[in-house]
Design an enzyme around this catalytic site. Sequence first.
Site, PDB file in Angstrom:
ATOM      1  N   ARG A   6      32.580 -12.285  10.993  1.00  0.00           N
ATOM      2  CA  ARG A   6      32.724 -12.075  12.434  1.00  0.00           C
ATOM      3  C   ARG A   6      34.152 -11.660  12.846  1.00  0.00           C
ATOM      4  O   ARG A   6      34.323 -10.752  13.658  1.00  0.00           O
ATOM      5  CB  ARG A   6      32.380 -13.405  13.124  1.00  0.00           C
ATOM      6  CG  ARG A   6      32.365 -13.389  14.613  1.00  0.00           C
ATOM      7  CD  ARG A   6      32.305 -14.848  15.125  1.00  0.00           C
ATOM      8  NE  ARG A   6      31.377 -15.641  14.362  1.00  0.00           N
ATOM      9  CZ  ARG A   6      30.114 -15.875  14.705  1.00  0.00           C
ATOM     10  NH1 ARG A   6      29.653 -15.400  15.839  1.00  0.00           N
ATOM     11  NH2 ARG A   6      29.334 -16.612  13.947  1.00  0.00           N
TER      12      ARG A   6
ATOM     13  N   CYS B  72       9.333  -8.150  27.060  1.00  0.00           N
ATOM     14  CA  CYS B  72       8.375  -8.971  27.801  1.00  0.00           C
ATOM     15  C   CYS B  72       8.649 -10.434  27.514  1.00  0.00           C
ATOM     16  O   CYS B  72       7.881 -11.103  26.802  1.00  0.00           O
ATOM     17  CB  CYS B  72       6.956  -8.621  27.391  1.00  0.00           C
ATOM     18  SG  CYS B  72       6.534  -6.996  27.934  1.00  0.00           S
ATOM     19  N   GLU B  73       9.759 -10.911  28.021  1.00  0.00           N
ATOM     20  CA  GLU B  73      10.212 -12.253  27.673  1.00  0.00           C
ATOM     21  C   GLU B  73      11.220 -12.653  28.737  1.00  0.00           C
ATOM     22  O   GLU B  73      12.238 -11.965  28.902  1.00  0.00           O
ATOM     23  CB  GLU B  73      10.920 -12.160  26.311  1.00  0.00           C
ATOM     24  CG  GLU B  73      11.074 -13.416  25.546  1.00  0.00           C
ATOM     25  CD  GLU B  73       9.787 -13.814  24.836  1.00  0.00           C
ATOM     26  OE1 GLU B  73       9.417 -14.970  25.031  1.00  0.00           O
ATOM     27  OE2 GLU B  73       9.181 -12.998  24.127  1.00  0.00           O
TER      28      GLU B  73
HETATM   29  C1  LIG Z   1      28.730 -18.883   3.066  1.00  0.00           C
HETATM   30  C2  LIG Z   1      29.215 -18.087   4.217  1.00  0.00           C
HETATM   31  N1  LIG Z   1      30.368 -17.427   4.100  1.00  0.00           N
HETATM   32  C3  LIG Z   1      30.847 -16.687   5.124  1.00  0.00           C
HETATM   33  C4  LIG Z   1      30.172 -16.577   6.318  1.00  0.00           C
HETATM   34  C5  LIG Z   1      30.745 -15.721   7.408  1.00  0.00           C
HETATM   35  O1  LIG Z   1      31.016 -16.435   8.551  1.00  0.00           O
HETATM   36  P1  LIG Z   1      31.758 -15.728   9.756  1.00  0.00           P
HETATM   37  O2  LIG Z   1      31.080 -14.442  10.017  1.00  0.00           O
HETATM   38  O3  LIG Z   1      31.611 -16.688  10.883  1.00  0.00           O
HETATM   39  O4  LIG Z   1      33.188 -15.540   9.328  1.00  0.00           O
HETATM   40  C6  LIG Z   1      28.963 -17.273   6.487  1.00  0.00           C
HETATM   41  C7  LIG Z   1      28.241 -17.187   7.762  1.00  0.00           C
HETATM   42  O5  LIG Z   1      27.299 -17.848   8.053  1.00  0.00           O
HETATM   43  C8  LIG Z   1      28.470 -18.041   5.396  1.00  0.00           C
HETATM   44  O6  LIG Z   1      27.313 -18.708   5.502  1.00  0.00           O
END
Ligand SMILES: Cc1ncc(COP(=O)(O)O)c(C=O)c1O
Length: 489
Positions: free
Chosen positions: A333, A416-417
């Site tokens: 993210r 439709c929600e």
């Molecule tokens: C094992 C693992 N590593 C890395 C990530 C990446 O997380 P983020 O996108 O929040 O940095 C996730 C996300 O669920 C994860 O499960």
Amino acid sequence: MSVQTGNTASPLAPEWLAVPEDLNALQEPMWARTVERNDDGGLAVAGVSVAALKEQFGTPLFVMDESDFRSRARAFKDSFDAAFADICGGVDVYYAGKSFLCTAVVKWVEEEGLRLDTASGGELAVAARAGIRGERVALHGNNKSDAEINRALDMKLGRIVVDSLAELERVGAIAQARGDRAKVMLRLTPGVHAHTHEFIATAHEDQKFGLSMAEDTTGQAGLSAAEEAVAAASAHPGIELLGLHCHIGSQIFEPDGFAMAAEKLLRFLAAMQEKYSIVMPELDLGGGYGIAYTPVDTPRPAAEIATAMAAVVRSTCAELGIEAPRISIEPGRAIVGSTTFTLYEVGTLKTVRVDAPGTASDGGNNVTYPRRYVSVDGGMSDNARPVLYDADYSAVLASRTSSAAPQLSRVVGKHCESGDIVVRDVYLPEDVAAGDLLAVPGTGAYCWALSSNYNYLARPGVVAVRDGSARLIVRGETEEDLLNRDMGA
Ligand SMILES: Cc1ncc(COP(=O)(O)O)c(C=O)c1O
């Protein structure tokens, strides 16, 4: 009963949502670096206007700033390398492909010096098509199939992150039968679970992932599932045990939770190395670094997190008298989330009136407040996070500026929600009308990746914009795509 109009804060809005001083402003941490307003007031990214993007690619559309992606990826690599240089010579940064994956992104990741974290055979297929070397790829998953394990071994992956004792036995057996040795990390649950501003330093065992570090989780006094797996992995001829892994949560702002998990894993690693006379040369501290979805989110720069984590790793290793393992992390993210906005066209508008308690000047009577529903041409099929996680987003009028008064609005999709909400609460100009374009920032991670064909909507394309030119990196689906798996009567 009176009816409220005008541009004061609406009591229907959540407390955190302020009326923006300037509805046309792009509030900083939410937007990719090259997004700005053109002289005509329309939004542009890397010099390409949203009007031109709509004309060429249609809406809804994921619009990604390629140089912003690259610089965020590099920022993680450079900051962590610098902070850990004296501890373990740098850090391996695995981009978490589950957040958003396609071959173009794999190539950018490699070019910026990062590695790739995958979570399924399908994600491995994208990695293979992009041509990244297997040694730079990791495979996750709590329920890997034999086919996925074989594929990982075929691709000579740098690491398979094993989630349970049963899986460890399966990976070991498959590798051994092939005359191979699988490079394995063990995913542990360190009992630190973090979310946003809080982390809970108690056992968080009630989840599907990982091997518990709590003692007695094996039925054998004093023996944790994590230790049982270390013992089994280090003795298995089909396994090369690289080290330990944890991932403590998502959308985390404060570094404390990461630091606490690092310390816990290091202590366990040192104890296991001594007890079983082994060396585990690697430690992965996962992802989860937060981004700004709304003006009140306060993400930390990668350098600040890196410095805090390095301090704990440095001092814990010194205290334990061990050589620091090579550290790796898995941000998804925080690399891709803010690089992208979703461009929608506005359709139907409707204002409802909602009763809420008035202020003292209303004599304690209820007051009716307006809430406007702004329907766009996508919705929960291109952004499931508001429905899945109650996630908040923000939005701006993208095709022009406006000097109209702010009006509390709810941006909704076309499904439709009734729960089909894209932005639950946002102030938009009162004169937003059908045909206007809206942009929702922060949709790079877990939006396209989680998209669906609900109501037979075609999934939008993803366009990468760089230095004044835009190209599709994932084309949008067509009606033919939607129909071509229907086998007929
Ligand atoms: C094992 C693992 N590593 C890395 C990530 C990446 O997380 P983020 O996108 O929040 O940095 C996730 C996300 O669920 C994860 O499960």
